[in-house]
Design a protein around this motif. Sequence first.
Motif, PDB file in Angstrom:
ATOM      1  N   LEU A 110     -12.614  54.439  17.615  1.00 58.59           N
ATOM      2  CA  LEU A 110     -13.651  55.457  17.690  1.00 58.59           C
ATOM      3  C   LEU A 110     -13.883  56.144  16.346  1.00 58.59           C
ATOM      4  O   LEU A 110     -15.019  56.508  16.014  1.00 58.59           O
ATOM      5  CB  LEU A 110     -13.276  56.485  18.760  1.00 58.59           C
ATOM      6  N   ASN A 111     -12.823  56.329  15.546  1.00 55.74           N
ATOM      7  CA  ASN A 111     -12.961  57.051  14.283  1.00 55.74           C
ATOM      8  C   ASN A 111     -12.960  56.122  13.069  1.00 55.74           C
ATOM      9  O   ASN A 111     -12.847  56.582  11.932  1.00 55.74           O
ATOM     10  CB  ASN A 111     -11.853  58.097  14.142  1.00 55.74           C
ATOM     11  N   ARG A 112     -13.092  54.825  13.294  1.00 60.99           N
ATOM     12  CA  ARG A 112     -13.273  53.824  12.228  1.00 60.99           C
ATOM     13  C   ARG A 112     -12.109  53.803  11.227  1.00 60.99           C
ATOM     14  O   ARG A 112     -12.309  53.617  10.029  1.00 60.99           O
ATOM     15  CB  ARG A 112     -14.593  54.078  11.489  1.00 60.99           C
ATOM     16  N   ASP A 113     -10.874  53.962  11.728  1.00 66.76           N
ATOM     17  CA  ASP A 113      -9.713  53.860  10.848  1.00 66.76           C
ATOM     18  C   ASP A 113      -9.001  52.518  11.015  1.00 66.76           C
ATOM     19  O   ASP A 113      -7.887  52.342  10.525  1.00 66.76           O
ATOM     20  CB  ASP A 113      -8.745  55.015  11.097  1.00 66.76           C
ATOM     21  N   PRO A 130     -16.214  63.034  32.816  1.00 63.00           N
ATOM     22  CA  PRO A 130     -14.935  63.418  33.432  1.00 63.00           C
ATOM     23  C   PRO A 130     -14.779  62.854  34.840  1.00 63.00           C
ATOM     24  O   PRO A 130     -15.547  63.175  35.732  1.00 63.00           O
ATOM     25  CB  PRO A 130     -15.000  64.950  33.442  1.00 63.00           C
ATOM     26  N   ASN A 131     -13.807  61.980  34.995  1.00 63.94           N
ATOM     27  CA  ASN A 131     -13.499  61.335  36.273  1.00 63.94           C
ATOM     28  C   ASN A 131     -14.724  60.647  36.886  1.00 63.94           C
ATOM     29  O   ASN A 131     -14.835  60.518  38.097  1.00 63.94           O
ATOM     30  CB  ASN A 131     -12.919  62.339  37.273  1.00 63.94           C
ATOM     31  N   ASP A 132     -15.637  60.189  36.030  1.00 64.91           N
ATOM     32  CA  ASP A 132     -16.859  59.561  36.514  1.00 64.91           C
ATOM     33  C   ASP A 132     -17.253  58.369  35.645  1.00 64.91           C
ATOM     34  O   ASP A 132     -18.429  58.123  35.413  1.00 64.91           O
ATOM     35  CB  ASP A 132     -18.001  60.575  36.566  1.00 64.91           C
ATOM     36  N   CYS A 133     -16.278  57.636  35.155  1.00 63.19           N
ATOM     37  CA  CYS A 133     -16.517  56.370  34.469  1.00 63.19           C
ATOM     38  C   CYS A 133     -15.551  55.340  35.034  1.00 63.19           C
ATOM     39  O   CYS A 133     -14.513  55.693  35.604  1.00 63.19           O
ATOM     40  CB  CYS A 133     -16.304  56.478  32.963  1.00 63.19           C
ATOM     41  N   SER A 134     -15.887  54.093  34.885  1.00 65.10           N
ATOM     42  CA  SER A 134     -14.924  53.043  35.197  1.00 65.10           C
ATOM     43  C   SER A 134     -14.373  52.530  33.870  1.00 65.10           C
ATOM     44  O   SER A 134     -13.739  53.296  33.144  1.00 65.10           O
ATOM     45  CB  SER A 134     -15.577  51.953  36.043  1.00 65.10           C
ATOM     46  N   HIS A 135     -14.596  51.266  33.536  1.00 70.52           N
ATOM     47  CA  HIS A 135     -14.143  50.760  32.242  1.00 70.52           C
ATOM     48  C   HIS A 135     -15.104  51.213  31.156  1.00 70.52           C
ATOM     49  O   HIS A 135     -16.317  51.156  31.318  1.00 70.52           O
ATOM     50  CB  HIS A 135     -14.064  49.230  32.283  1.00 70.52           C
ATOM     51  N   MET A 136     -14.545  51.673  30.041  1.00 72.50           N
ATOM     52  CA  MET A 136     -15.337  52.239  28.951  1.00 72.50           C
ATOM     53  C   MET A 136     -15.200  51.352  27.713  1.00 72.50           C
ATOM     54  O   MET A 136     -14.132  50.785  27.462  1.00 72.50           O
ATOM     55  CB  MET A 136     -14.869  53.668  28.659  1.00 72.50           C
ATOM     56  N   TYR A 137     -16.293  51.267  26.942  1.00 69.68           N
ATOM     57  CA  TYR A 137     -16.325  50.385  25.776  1.00 69.68           C
ATOM     58  C   TYR A 137     -16.836  51.149  24.564  1.00 69.68           C
ATOM     59  O   TYR A 137     -17.729  51.998  24.669  1.00 69.68           O
ATOM     60  CB  TYR A 137     -17.200  49.164  26.057  1.00 69.68           C
ATOM     61  N   VAL A 138     -16.254  50.836  23.413  1.00 71.63           N
ATOM     62  CA  VAL A 138     -16.630  51.449  22.147  1.00 71.63           C
ATOM     63  C   VAL A 138     -17.421  50.428  21.339  1.00 71.63           C
ATOM     64  O   VAL A 138     -16.958  49.305  21.103  1.00 71.63           O
ATOM     65  CB  VAL A 138     -15.380  51.917  21.375  1.00 71.63           C
ATOM     66  N   TYR A 139     -18.639  50.801  20.924  1.00 72.87           N
ATOM     67  CA  TYR A 139     -19.525  49.878  20.210  1.00 72.87           C
ATOM     68  C   TYR A 139     -20.595  50.703  19.495  1.00 72.87           C
ATOM     69  O   TYR A 139     -21.053  51.722  20.024  1.00 72.87           O
ATOM     70  CB  TYR A 139     -20.174  48.918  21.207  1.00 72.87           C
ATOM     71  N   ASP A 140     -20.986  50.263  18.326  1.00 73.41           N
ATOM     72  CA  ASP A 140     -22.065  50.919  17.590  1.00 73.41           C
ATOM     73  C   ASP A 140     -23.396  50.474  18.195  1.00 73.41           C
ATOM     74  O   ASP A 140     -23.993  49.476  17.775  1.00 73.41           O
ATOM     75  CB  ASP A 140     -21.985  50.568  16.110  1.00 73.41           C
ATOM     76  N   VAL A 141     -23.861  51.201  19.186  1.00 72.23           N
ATOM     77  CA  VAL A 141     -25.037  50.788  19.953  1.00 72.23           C
ATOM     78  C   VAL A 141     -26.301  50.802  19.107  1.00 72.23           C
ATOM     79  O   VAL A 141     -27.095  49.858  19.133  1.00 72.23           O
ATOM     80  CB  VAL A 141     -25.206  51.690  21.194  1.00 72.23           C
ATOM     81  N   ASN A 142     -26.521  51.857  18.346  1.00 70.65           N
ATOM     82  CA  ASN A 142     -27.791  51.995  17.621  1.00 70.65           C
ATOM     83  C   ASN A 142     -27.721  51.561  16.165  1.00 70.65           C
ATOM     84  O   ASN A 142     -28.690  51.728  15.411  1.00 70.65           O
ATOM     85  CB  ASN A 142     -28.299  53.435  17.713  1.00 70.65           C
ATOM     86  N   GLY A 143     -26.599  50.988  15.732  1.00 69.76           N
ATOM     87  CA  GLY A 143     -26.494  50.424  14.392  1.00 69.76           C
ATOM     88  C   GLY A 143     -26.478  51.439  13.278  1.00 69.76           C
ATOM     89  O   GLY A 143     -26.858  51.111  12.138  1.00 69.76           O
ATOM     90  N   ASP A 144     -25.999  52.665  13.550  1.00 72.00           N
ATOM     91  CA  ASP A 144     -25.983  53.686  12.506  1.00 72.00           C
ATOM     92  C   ASP A 144     -24.634  53.800  11.823  1.00 72.00           C
ATOM     93  O   ASP A 144     -24.424  54.708  11.010  1.00 72.00           O
ATOM     94  CB  ASP A 144     -26.398  55.038  13.087  1.00 72.00           C
ATOM     95  N   GLY A 145     -23.708  52.891  12.159  1.00 72.19           N
ATOM     96  CA  GLY A 145     -22.395  52.916  11.538  1.00 72.19           C
ATOM     97  C   GLY A 145     -21.381  53.784  12.249  1.00 72.19           C
ATOM     98  O   GLY A 145     -20.204  53.804  11.853  1.00 72.19           O
TER      99      GLY A 145
END
Length: 393
Positions: A208-211, A243-258
């Motif tokens: 998430l923090n690009r480290d 909060p307590n309302d997601c299932s599987h979550m994914y991290v991805y640069d959706v809009n291509g802004d880095g």
Amino acid sequence: MLRGQLPAIAVLAITAACGDDLTAPQGPEEGKITFRKVIVDPAYRAEGVAIFDVNRDDIYDLVTEEQWYQGPDYGAHELRVPRAWDPETEYSHSFGAFHRDLDGDSYDDLIVIGPPGEAATWCANPRGQDQHWECHMITPRASGESPLFVDLFQNDRNLLILGTEPDLRLGWVQPTSPPEAEWTMDAVTPPSFPYAGRYEHGLGVGDLNRDRRLDIITGSGWLEQPAAGTTRPWMWHPVTLCPNDCSHMYVYDVNGDGLQDVIGTSPHGYGVRWWEQQPGLLDEISFTEHVIDRSLSQTHAARFVDLDGDRVPELVTGKRWFAHFTADPGALEPALLVYYRMEREAGDVWWSRHIIDADSGVGTQFEVFDVNKDTRPDIVVANKKGLLYFEQQ
């Protein structure tokens, strides 16, 4: 003796469809991805499924808690005495299924996640022989509704990430020696962590923090992975996503802004969403919510996989039919299995929904995997509609 006989496997040819109206099913559209629907087992036996080569014949098999189905014809073999559950009144005993060679015999074994608050176990593969599998305890009380089996440290070794009771810690568990002993917990939170509860929904991993280190994401915040070799604990960053309302979550640069964004689905209500990371200090990450689809409910499991080979992942999800029986919003609506294709241009993002099937949906965990080795990912679902294999054509 242990090889079960199933009714003739039903095969249907279907076409994924799309359209601008995300409030109702659309019809087939020329040129879209097509699938061959195979009803491997019509009985409700599990809501999680694994795919691996049980007997090392170089053909992938489909594996649930109580039976494995031998490819390519998917005849059933028992892992234990199989049970069928009433989809309108009962829950199965399997909410997730994964695989790894745990005893070092070169045959992959089965990892089974039970209902929230019950045991997680692993079952030793009897080297592909047609006999019952011996099962062992991982942890007696696993918590959380979206356990993960992922390569958290990017070293080609998947780890099982979940919560445990009664201490309510979140982390990963791994085998001890001998592997038959209960597994040890490497916690990334202190005890009584509020987001490690029995029925907590929402879990993912991503940088998430690009480290270049994968963090653990929840609907209420994220845990930052420390640098290797340090003694610093995983730092908790509270942030309201789902909060307590997601299932599987994914991290991805959706809009291509880095900047890394988050994608998630709603397990019991309506909604598929993504959260856009806003520019700012990396230790004070904030997000803006965007709706992908507000018309589909009970999307209790999701996968983010490139279906068509264009190097842009699609979000695959669907309704977990009767997740709370008839209590959830939209419970009696069609059990859609869908994928969302992401399009973007000059920072603008839009999604199109493609219906794969209108009478299947998802369970609590499913797989997108090239089952038949034709280079096209297929979809395998276990839920209250049975065990279903969608072969991409």
